[in-house]
Design an enzyme around this catalytic site. Structure first.
Site, PDB file in Angstrom:
ATOM      1  N   GLU A   1       1.384  -1.018   0.137  1.00 55.31           N
ATOM      2  CA  GLU A   1       0.053   0.120  -0.331  1.00 55.31           C
ATOM      3  C   GLU A   1       0.859   1.463   0.205  1.00 55.31           C
ATOM      4  O   GLU A   1       0.522   2.109  -0.799  1.00 55.31           O
ATOM      5  CB  GLU A   1      -0.875   0.067   1.145  1.00 55.31           C
ATOM      6  CG  GLU A   1      -1.916   0.836   1.488  1.00 55.31           C
ATOM      7  CD  GLU A   1      -2.920   1.691   0.204  1.00 55.31           C
ATOM      8  OE1 GLU A   1      -3.037   2.420   0.103  1.00 55.31           O
ATOM      9  OE2 GLU A   1      -3.034   0.945  -0.423  1.00 55.31           O
TER      10      GLU A   1
ATOM     11  N   HIS B   1       2.677   2.223  -2.944  1.00 54.62           N
ATOM     12  CA  HIS B   1       1.354   2.606  -3.971  1.00 54.62           C
ATOM     13  C   HIS B   1       0.999   3.986  -4.183  1.00 54.62           C
ATOM     14  O   HIS B   1       1.028   4.803  -4.723  1.00 54.62           O
ATOM     15  CB  HIS B   1       0.435   1.702  -3.652  1.00 54.62           C
ATOM     16  CG  HIS B   1      -1.093   2.842  -5.202  1.00 54.62           C
ATOM     17  ND1 HIS B   1      -0.820   2.746  -6.029  1.00 54.62           N
ATOM     18  CD2 HIS B   1      -2.002   2.819  -4.217  1.00 54.62           C
ATOM     19  CE1 HIS B   1      -1.816   3.756  -6.947  1.00 54.62           C
ATOM     20  NE2 HIS B   1      -2.412   3.587  -6.156  1.00 54.62           N
TER      21      HIS B   1
ATOM     22  N   HIS C   1     -11.857   5.126  -8.242  1.00 52.48           N
ATOM     23  CA  HIS C   1     -10.604   4.935  -7.945  1.00 52.48           C
ATOM     24  C   HIS C   1      -9.662   4.432  -9.761  1.00 52.48           C
ATOM     25  O   HIS C   1      -8.781   4.927  -9.802  1.00 52.48           O
ATOM     26  CB  HIS C   1     -10.175   5.193  -6.735  1.00 52.48           C
ATOM     27  CG  HIS C   1      -8.678   5.463  -6.266  1.00 52.48           C
ATOM     28  ND1 HIS C   1      -8.261   6.290  -6.532  1.00 52.48           N
ATOM     29  CD2 HIS C   1      -7.414   4.314  -6.117  1.00 52.48           C
ATOM     30  CE1 HIS C   1      -6.606   6.739  -6.084  1.00 52.48           C
ATOM     31  NE2 HIS C   1      -6.611   5.461  -6.017  1.00 52.48           N
TER      32      HIS C   1
ATOM     33  N   HIS D   1     -20.640  -8.433 -16.815  1.00 51.82           N
ATOM     34  CA  HIS D   1     -19.392  -7.748 -16.958  1.00 51.82           C
ATOM     35  C   HIS D   1     -19.510  -8.758 -18.712  1.00 51.82           C
ATOM     36  O   HIS D   1     -18.884  -8.500 -19.530  1.00 51.82           O
ATOM     37  CB  HIS D   1     -18.489  -8.206 -15.614  1.00 51.82           C
ATOM     38  CG  HIS D   1     -17.503  -8.347 -16.332  1.00 51.82           C
ATOM     39  ND1 HIS D   1     -16.725  -6.712 -17.161  1.00 51.82           N
ATOM     40  CD2 HIS D   1     -15.887  -8.493 -15.753  1.00 51.82           C
ATOM     41  CE1 HIS D   1     -15.176  -6.755 -17.316  1.00 51.82           C
ATOM     42  NE2 HIS D   1     -14.750  -8.017 -16.679  1.00 51.82           N
TER      43      HIS D   1
ATOM     44  N   HIS E   1      -4.593  -8.990 -17.117  1.00 51.83           N
ATOM     45  CA  HIS E   1      -6.272  -8.200 -17.616  1.00 51.83           C
ATOM     46  C   HIS E   1      -5.899  -6.883 -17.560  1.00 51.83           C
ATOM     47  O   HIS E   1      -6.631  -6.800 -18.209  1.00 51.83           O
ATOM     48  CB  HIS E   1      -7.389  -9.258 -16.539  1.00 51.83           C
ATOM     49  CG  HIS E   1      -8.744  -8.953 -17.276  1.00 51.83           C
ATOM     50  ND1 HIS E   1      -8.691  -9.939 -18.842  1.00 51.83           N
ATOM     51  CD2 HIS E   1      -9.724  -8.758 -16.758  1.00 51.83           C
ATOM     52  CE1 HIS E   1     -10.131  -9.460 -18.616  1.00 51.83           C
ATOM     53  NE2 HIS E   1     -10.789  -8.828 -17.532  1.00 51.83           N
TER      54      HIS E   1
END
Length: 328
Positions: A70, A73, A131, A243, A300
């Site tokens: 975290e 990032h 986000h 999806h 992906h």
């Protein structure tokens, strides 16, 4: 401007990948506070720091590997914000690309707010999806800025305009792709990716479980934390199947565009687009069949970003040739 825009683009790509890695490794709450980590600027490691961290957040034990995911990032996102600020200031001083630069910087400020809310609202799905979309939008805007900067010295008189059908199909394809990316973000934010492991549909009378109202309600049931999802099976299954279904629409639309590009002399762009679409389909099926392995899930996410950049490139190339790209 060329080099600072390129630097911002590459750093944004790193931040987008790190964001996906953080989400997929369940490190979004690796640090329960923001912008620090357990009240420190870095992940606590000394004995006195660990004691203080445990005292501050007794209900959230420190897991160093998740906390570092975290914080790495966050560090990269902070550096990116400074680089984009510098790019914006240079664009204002030179009066070049000011609208695009200011829009990008505004989105960066919004991303910082969403990053804070992601933690303080405990992975609230709408915030998590926002986000993701914000990061993708910044990446696309910086790619557009680089296309404009690096082609600035090669402008020529526009050639014969492209058929309106191709231009409209490009716009439609871009919109369809953005919606598919949003659905992917919603699937991930609600932990619906592994709701059913069968293709093309789920086992049993799956249609009886469909619940579109709860699946796409922006306000989920109240919860102390939204990590691992709070929606019932039917709602998550509905998200997953939506999806998948829209992926078919997206794939067919983009493959049709790739075919038209090849017929109209843009064979290279058409081949790149078609290859990415087919690769993304393989990765999507592999995610389901292999139960979402981390490398495949990251790929992906990355190919989705490449598809978005490819569509921006096609829109830019066709619009520029037809004389429809204005200075922004």
């Amino acid at each position: 401007m060329r080099w600072i825009s390129l630097c911002a683009l590459l750093l944004t790509a790193v931040v987008v990948v790190l964001g996906a890695y953080t989400r997929l490794t369940e490190a979004g709450l690796g640090c329960p506070d923001w912008p620090g980590c357990y009240g420190f600027h870095m992940v606590p490691s000394q004995s006195h720091e660990l004691t203080l961290a445990e005292h501050r957040f007794p209900d959230t034990p420190l897991q160093p590997h998740l906390a570092w995911n975290e914080m790495l990032h966050r560090y990269c996102a902070g550096v990116l914000g400074l680089v984009i600020l510098a790019m914006t200031l240079v664009s204002l001083l030179r009066r070049q690309g000011r609208l695009l630069a200011c829009l990008t910087f505004g989105l960066v400020l919004g991303q910082a707010s969403l990053g804070m809310l992601t933690v303080t609202m405990n992975l609230f799905p709408l915030v998590v999806m926002g986000h993701l979309l914000g990061g993708m939008t910044i990446l696309a805007l910086l790619w557009l800025a680089n296309l404009k900067h690096w082609s600035a010295g090669t402008e020529s008189t526009p050639s014969t305009p492209y058929p309106p059908r191709t231009l409209w199909l490009t716009r439609i394809g871009l919109g369809v792709l953005v919606l598919q990316i949003a659905l992917g973000g919603w699937t991930s934010a609600n932990y619906a990716a592994l709701t059913c492991h069968q293709l093309p549909w789920c086992d049993g009378p799956w249609w009886r479980w469909l619940d579109f109202i709860q699946a796409f309600d922006p306000i989920p049931p109240p919860s102390d934390s939204y990590q691992f999802g709070v929606l019932p099976y039917g709602a998550r299954m509905t998200i997953q199947l939506t999806h998948r279904s829209w992926a078919v629409v997206t794939g067919l639309t983009l493959l049709l565009l790739a075919w038209r590009l090849g017929r109209e002399g843009r064979l290279g762009l058409g081949l790149v687009l078609a290859s990415l679409v087919l690769l993304q389909i393989v990765l999507g099926v592999s995610n389901i069949g292999l139960l979402l392995p981390l490398p495949v899930a990251l790929a992906h996410h990355g190919v989705a970003a490449l598809l978005l950049l490819t569509m921006v490139t096609i829109w830019f190339a066709l619009g520029r040739q037809s004389g429809r790209i204005r200075e922004i």
